[in-house]
Design a protein around this motif. Structure first.
Motif, PDB file in Angstrom:
ATOM      1  N   GLY A 187      -8.170  -2.697  -3.686  1.00  0.00           N
ATOM      2  CA  GLY A 187      -7.728  -3.998  -3.209  1.00  0.00           C
ATOM      3  C   GLY A 187      -7.988  -5.082  -4.238  1.00  0.00           C
ATOM      4  O   GLY A 187      -8.950  -5.010  -5.012  1.00  0.00           O
ATOM      5  N   ARG A 207     -10.076  -6.990   3.721  1.00  0.00           N
ATOM      6  CA  ARG A 207      -8.681  -6.585   3.549  1.00  0.00           C
ATOM      7  C   ARG A 207      -8.134  -6.170   4.903  1.00  0.00           C
ATOM      8  O   ARG A 207      -8.709  -5.318   5.569  1.00  0.00           O
ATOM      9  CB  ARG A 207      -8.550  -5.436   2.540  1.00  0.00           C
ATOM     10  CG  ARG A 207      -7.105  -5.162   2.128  1.00  0.00           C
ATOM     11  CD  ARG A 207      -7.038  -4.169   0.974  1.00  0.00           C
ATOM     12  NE  ARG A 207      -7.428  -2.831   1.371  1.00  0.00           N
ATOM     13  CZ  ARG A 207      -6.631  -1.951   1.953  1.00  0.00           C
ATOM     14  NH1 ARG A 207      -5.372  -2.284   2.226  1.00  0.00           N
ATOM     15  NH2 ARG A 207      -7.067  -0.749   2.266  1.00  0.00           N
ATOM     16  N   ARG A 246      -7.742  -8.410  -0.782  1.00  0.00           N
ATOM     17  CA  ARG A 246      -9.060  -8.461  -0.146  1.00  0.00           C
ATOM     18  C   ARG A 246      -9.548  -9.897  -0.287  1.00  0.00           C
ATOM     19  O   ARG A 246     -10.099 -10.297  -1.304  1.00  0.00           O
ATOM     20  CB  ARG A 246     -10.035  -7.461  -0.774  1.00  0.00           C
ATOM     21  CG  ARG A 246     -11.361  -7.381   0.007  1.00  0.00           C
ATOM     22  CD  ARG A 246     -12.240  -6.239  -0.480  1.00  0.00           C
ATOM     23  NE  ARG A 246     -11.723  -4.935  -0.114  1.00  0.00           N
ATOM     24  CZ  ARG A 246     -11.889  -4.356   1.073  1.00  0.00           C
ATOM     25  NH1 ARG A 246     -12.543  -4.988   2.024  1.00  0.00           N
ATOM     26  NH2 ARG A 246     -11.405  -3.159   1.304  1.00  0.00           N
ATOM     27  N   ALA A 299       0.836  -1.194   0.000  1.00  0.00           N
ATOM     28  CA  ALA A 299       0.000   0.000   0.000  1.00  0.00           C
ATOM     29  C   ALA A 299       0.871   1.244   0.000  1.00  0.00           C
ATOM     30  O   ALA A 299       2.063   1.194   0.281  1.00  0.00           O
ATOM     31  CB  ALA A 299      -0.915  -0.005   1.231  1.00  0.00           C
ATOM     32  N   ASP A 301     -11.677   0.361  -3.546  1.00  0.00           N
ATOM     33  CA  ASP A 301     -10.523   1.027  -2.947  1.00  0.00           C
ATOM     34  C   ASP A 301      -9.209   0.587  -3.595  1.00  0.00           C
ATOM     35  O   ASP A 301      -8.143   1.052  -3.221  1.00  0.00           O
ATOM     36  CB  ASP A 301     -10.477   0.718  -1.446  1.00  0.00           C
ATOM     37  CG  ASP A 301      -9.507   1.613  -0.685  1.00  0.00           C
ATOM     38  OD1 ASP A 301      -9.416   2.808  -1.029  1.00  0.00           O
ATOM     39  OD2 ASP A 301      -8.833   1.120   0.227  1.00  0.00           O
ATOM     40  N   GLU A 314      -4.752  -4.933   7.137  1.00  0.00           N
ATOM     41  CA  GLU A 314      -3.415  -4.332   7.021  1.00  0.00           C
ATOM     42  C   GLU A 314      -2.562  -4.683   8.241  1.00  0.00           C
ATOM     43  O   GLU A 314      -1.992  -3.802   8.886  1.00  0.00           O
ATOM     44  CB  GLU A 314      -3.544  -2.817   6.859  1.00  0.00           C
ATOM     45  CG  GLU A 314      -4.271  -2.404   5.592  1.00  0.00           C
ATOM     46  CD  GLU A 314      -4.622  -0.927   5.574  1.00  0.00           C
ATOM     47  OE1 GLU A 314      -4.287  -0.220   6.555  1.00  0.00           O
ATOM     48  OE2 GLU A 314      -5.253  -0.477   4.607  1.00  0.00           O
ATOM     49  N   ASP A 317      -1.185  -6.430   2.364  1.00  0.00           N
ATOM     50  CA  ASP A 317      -2.067  -5.262   2.408  1.00  0.00           C
ATOM     51  C   ASP A 317      -2.925  -5.104   1.160  1.00  0.00           C
ATOM     52  O   ASP A 317      -3.988  -4.479   1.212  1.00  0.00           O
ATOM     53  CB  ASP A 317      -1.230  -3.986   2.573  1.00  0.00           C
ATOM     54  CG  ASP A 317      -0.613  -3.861   3.952  1.00  0.00           C
ATOM     55  OD1 ASP A 317      -0.878  -4.731   4.799  1.00  0.00           O
ATOM     56  OD2 ASP A 317       0.150  -2.895   4.174  1.00  0.00           O
ATOM     57  N   VAL A 318      -2.483  -5.633   0.054  1.00  0.00           N
ATOM     58  CA  VAL A 318      -3.191  -5.447  -1.205  1.00  0.00           C
ATOM     59  C   VAL A 318      -4.355  -6.424  -1.371  1.00  0.00           C
ATOM     60  O   VAL A 318      -5.247  -6.214  -2.193  1.00  0.00           O
ATOM     61  CB  VAL A 318      -2.198  -5.595  -2.384  1.00  0.00           C
ATOM     62  CG1 VAL A 318      -1.848  -7.056  -2.627  1.00  0.00           C
ATOM     63  CG2 VAL A 318      -2.725  -4.954  -3.651  1.00  0.00           C
ATOM     64  N   ASP A 342     -11.474  -4.098  -5.908  1.00  0.00           N
ATOM     65  CA  ASP A 342     -12.604  -3.477  -5.250  1.00  0.00           C
ATOM     66  C   ASP A 342     -12.548  -1.970  -5.443  1.00  0.00           C
ATOM     67  O   ASP A 342     -11.647  -1.448  -6.103  1.00  0.00           O
ATOM     68  CB  ASP A 342     -12.647  -3.857  -3.764  1.00  0.00           C
ATOM     69  CG  ASP A 342     -11.477  -3.279  -2.963  1.00  0.00           C
ATOM     70  OD1 ASP A 342     -10.756  -2.415  -3.498  1.00  0.00           O
ATOM     71  OD2 ASP A 342     -11.282  -3.694  -1.808  1.00  0.00           O
ATOM     72  N   THR A 393      -2.188  -0.323  -6.305  1.00  0.00           N
ATOM     73  CA  THR A 393      -2.641  -1.108  -7.459  1.00  0.00           C
ATOM     74  C   THR A 393      -3.045  -0.266  -8.664  1.00  0.00           C
ATOM     75  O   THR A 393      -3.715  -0.759  -9.566  1.00  0.00           O
ATOM     76  CB  THR A 393      -3.844  -1.988  -7.063  1.00  0.00           C
ATOM     77  OG1 THR A 393      -4.864  -1.151  -6.488  1.00  0.00           O
ATOM     78  CG2 THR A 393      -3.438  -3.056  -6.064  1.00  0.00           C
ATOM     79  N   ARG A 452      -3.669   3.270   1.001  1.00  0.00           N
ATOM     80  CA  ARG A 452      -4.520   2.637  -0.013  1.00  0.00           C
ATOM     81  C   ARG A 452      -3.681   1.623  -0.773  1.00  0.00           C
ATOM     82  O   ARG A 452      -2.457   1.765  -0.881  1.00  0.00           O
ATOM     83  CB  ARG A 452      -5.111   3.680  -0.965  1.00  0.00           C
ATOM     84  CG  ARG A 452      -4.085   4.464  -1.757  1.00  0.00           C
ATOM     85  CD  ARG A 452      -4.734   5.456  -2.716  1.00  0.00           C
ATOM     86  NE  ARG A 452      -3.746   6.188  -3.485  1.00  0.00           N
ATOM     87  CZ  ARG A 452      -3.171   5.721  -4.601  1.00  0.00           C
ATOM     88  NH1 ARG A 452      -3.503   4.522  -5.088  1.00  0.00           N
ATOM     89  NH2 ARG A 452      -2.273   6.450  -5.250  1.00  0.00           N
ATOM     90  N   PRO A 453      -4.312   0.572  -1.295  1.00  0.00           N
ATOM     91  CA  PRO A 453      -3.546  -0.449  -2.022  1.00  0.00           C
ATOM     92  C   PRO A 453      -2.788   0.142  -3.199  1.00  0.00           C
ATOM     93  O   PRO A 453      -3.299   1.007  -3.923  1.00  0.00           O
ATOM     94  CB  PRO A 453      -4.630  -1.426  -2.502  1.00  0.00           C
ATOM     95  CG  PRO A 453      -5.757  -1.242  -1.536  1.00  0.00           C
ATOM     96  CD  PRO A 453      -5.747   0.221  -1.182  1.00  0.00           C
TER      97      PRO A 453
END
Length: 401
Positions: free
Chosen positions: A257, A291, A280, A107, A255, A293, A277-278, A253, A242, A239-240
């Motif tokens: 994830g 998800r 979900r 993240a 957010d 962390e 962390d990434v 998702d 990604t 935040r992820p």
């Protein structure tokens, strides 16, 4: 044992544990680790604890040398993935073919609003921790630090600064730090750790801007207040990481994830996995994707991914939900996940410092336990978890300590 070419994006605890775990389990094929952080792999929990306080030198946080795992090391960012042709594209322009891809890319910190200033710090990497430590050393003992966000990271930073004699203000948007997780009653009790140690706590407001230039001189709050500051730490969540997966077709998702099943697999063919962390990951007990962390989940998911990459019969990840935090010379530990609407029982212990334990329960079932500066209470909670009358057993044990 050979699962072909395994490419791992991310070399923190989850990614490095996959790499080392594959070798320990007998994988003889290629392993490639992709991460832009030149200092990786290292453990992150010490960054806001022993590294930030200066108790440890950076090498003590190391997770090992990728050459020990016969792993290729690519110090660059991932730029895209083609799941159909099984290739990972790097920022350098190189394309890595894979048979199995593990997404452990972690993240990134959420930034504070306003123009960046010198003296405003995130805390995610080893370099972040060392820069912040140098700033705190230069501020001691009369400096002023503002910490935006009163979660576990923010609390640990506040603790490290107070140990140097620096004045600290925590700004928290919630009614009390962690009240969204712990509930307002328990969060207010936990907030006493800050006030007991001379930290100013401002709740129900948030940082809307920073002042100064080029160095920070203060922060502006949503209630119109301006706080003077010699340094500011952004602890307002992550935040992820990604963004680079947006065009991949892999399920994300809202957010960012990566959605995966209880086996940490992202696709039906089990060629792509997500951990840390990434991820979900689906929790069958809750009937939804979650998800988390936390370090413990990252480690457990990495072990699940290693097994499922190498073995035909998959095993599921079990969300254990355990997190700890070192604050003001003591320890806060949360075992389990507090459920909305659960009953709360608080047991306080005597002594010169704040020490208590909390049982979150539905009738006799213990959902979660929070312990503050009370290691024996944590052990009792562990023994009671999963038993039919776990809540009563834990509370009875605490009262007898």
């Amino acid at each position: 044992m050979n699962a072909g070419r395994v490419v791992i994006v991310g070399a923190s605890v989850a990614g490095s544990r996959v790499a080392s775990g594959l070798r320990r389990a007998g994988h003889t094929g290629l392993i490639a680790l992709v991460d832009p952080d030149p200092d990786a792999p290292y453990d992150r929990p010490p960054l806001s604890k022993q590294i930030l306080t200066g108790e440890w030198t950076p090498d003590r946080a190391s997770l090992g040398d990728p050459t020990q795992w016969q792993a290729e090391r690519h110090v660059t960012s991932a730029a895209g993935v083609d799941p159909v042709n099984r290739t990972l594209r790097l920022d350098s322009g190189l394309e890595l073919p894979y048979d199995k891809l593990v997404l452990a890319c972690g993240a990134v910190p959420r930034a504070l609003p306003g123009t960046p200033r010198r003296g405003v710090y995130p805390l995610r990497t080893l370099a972040d921790s060392l820069r912040l430590r140098a700033r705190l050393d230069g501020m001691a003992p009369s400096g002023r630090l503002v910490v935006a966000g009163g979660g576990f990271i923010g609390a640990e930073v506040a603790s490290a600064a107070r140990a140097r004699g620096i004045g600290v203000t925590i700004v928290e948007a919630l009614p009390a730090p962690l009240s969204g997780l712990l509930g307002e009653e328990v969060a207010a009790e936990l907030a006493g750790l800050h006030t007991d140690n001379g930290v100013r706590l401002l709740c129900g407001t948030s940082v809307v801007g920073v002042t100064g230039g080029p160095d920070v001189t203060g922060v502006e709050l949503a209630d119109g207040t301006t706080l003077r500051a010699d340094a500011v730490v952004a602890g307002v969540g992550v935040r992820p990481a990604t963004d680079w997966l947006a065009a991949s077709g892999l399920p994300l998702d809202g957010d960012g994830g990566v959605l995966c099943d209880e086996f940490c697999a992202v696709d039906a063919g089990r060629t792509v996995y997500a951990v840390g962390d990434v991820a979900r990951c689906r929790d069958p007990r809750l009937g939804r994707h979650v998800r988390v962390e936390h370090w413990t989940d990252a480690v457990e998911q990495a072990d699940v991914a290693v097994h499922n990459i190498l073995e035909p019969r998959p095993v599921a990840h079990r969300h254990e939900y355990f997190v700890w935090s070192d604050q003001y010379g003591g320890k806060v530990a949360l075992l389990g996940r507090p459920e909305p609407g659960a009953e709360v029982t608080v047991v306080r212990a005597g002594g010169p410092r704040r020490r208590f334990a909390v049982a979150y329960h539905r009738g006799p079932r213990l959902c979660a336990a929070l312990t503050v500066n009370w290691p024996k209470a944590l052990l009792a909670a562990r023994r009671s978890t999963g038993t039919p009358d776990g809540a009563e057993a834990a509370v009875t044990a605490w009262k007898s300590l």
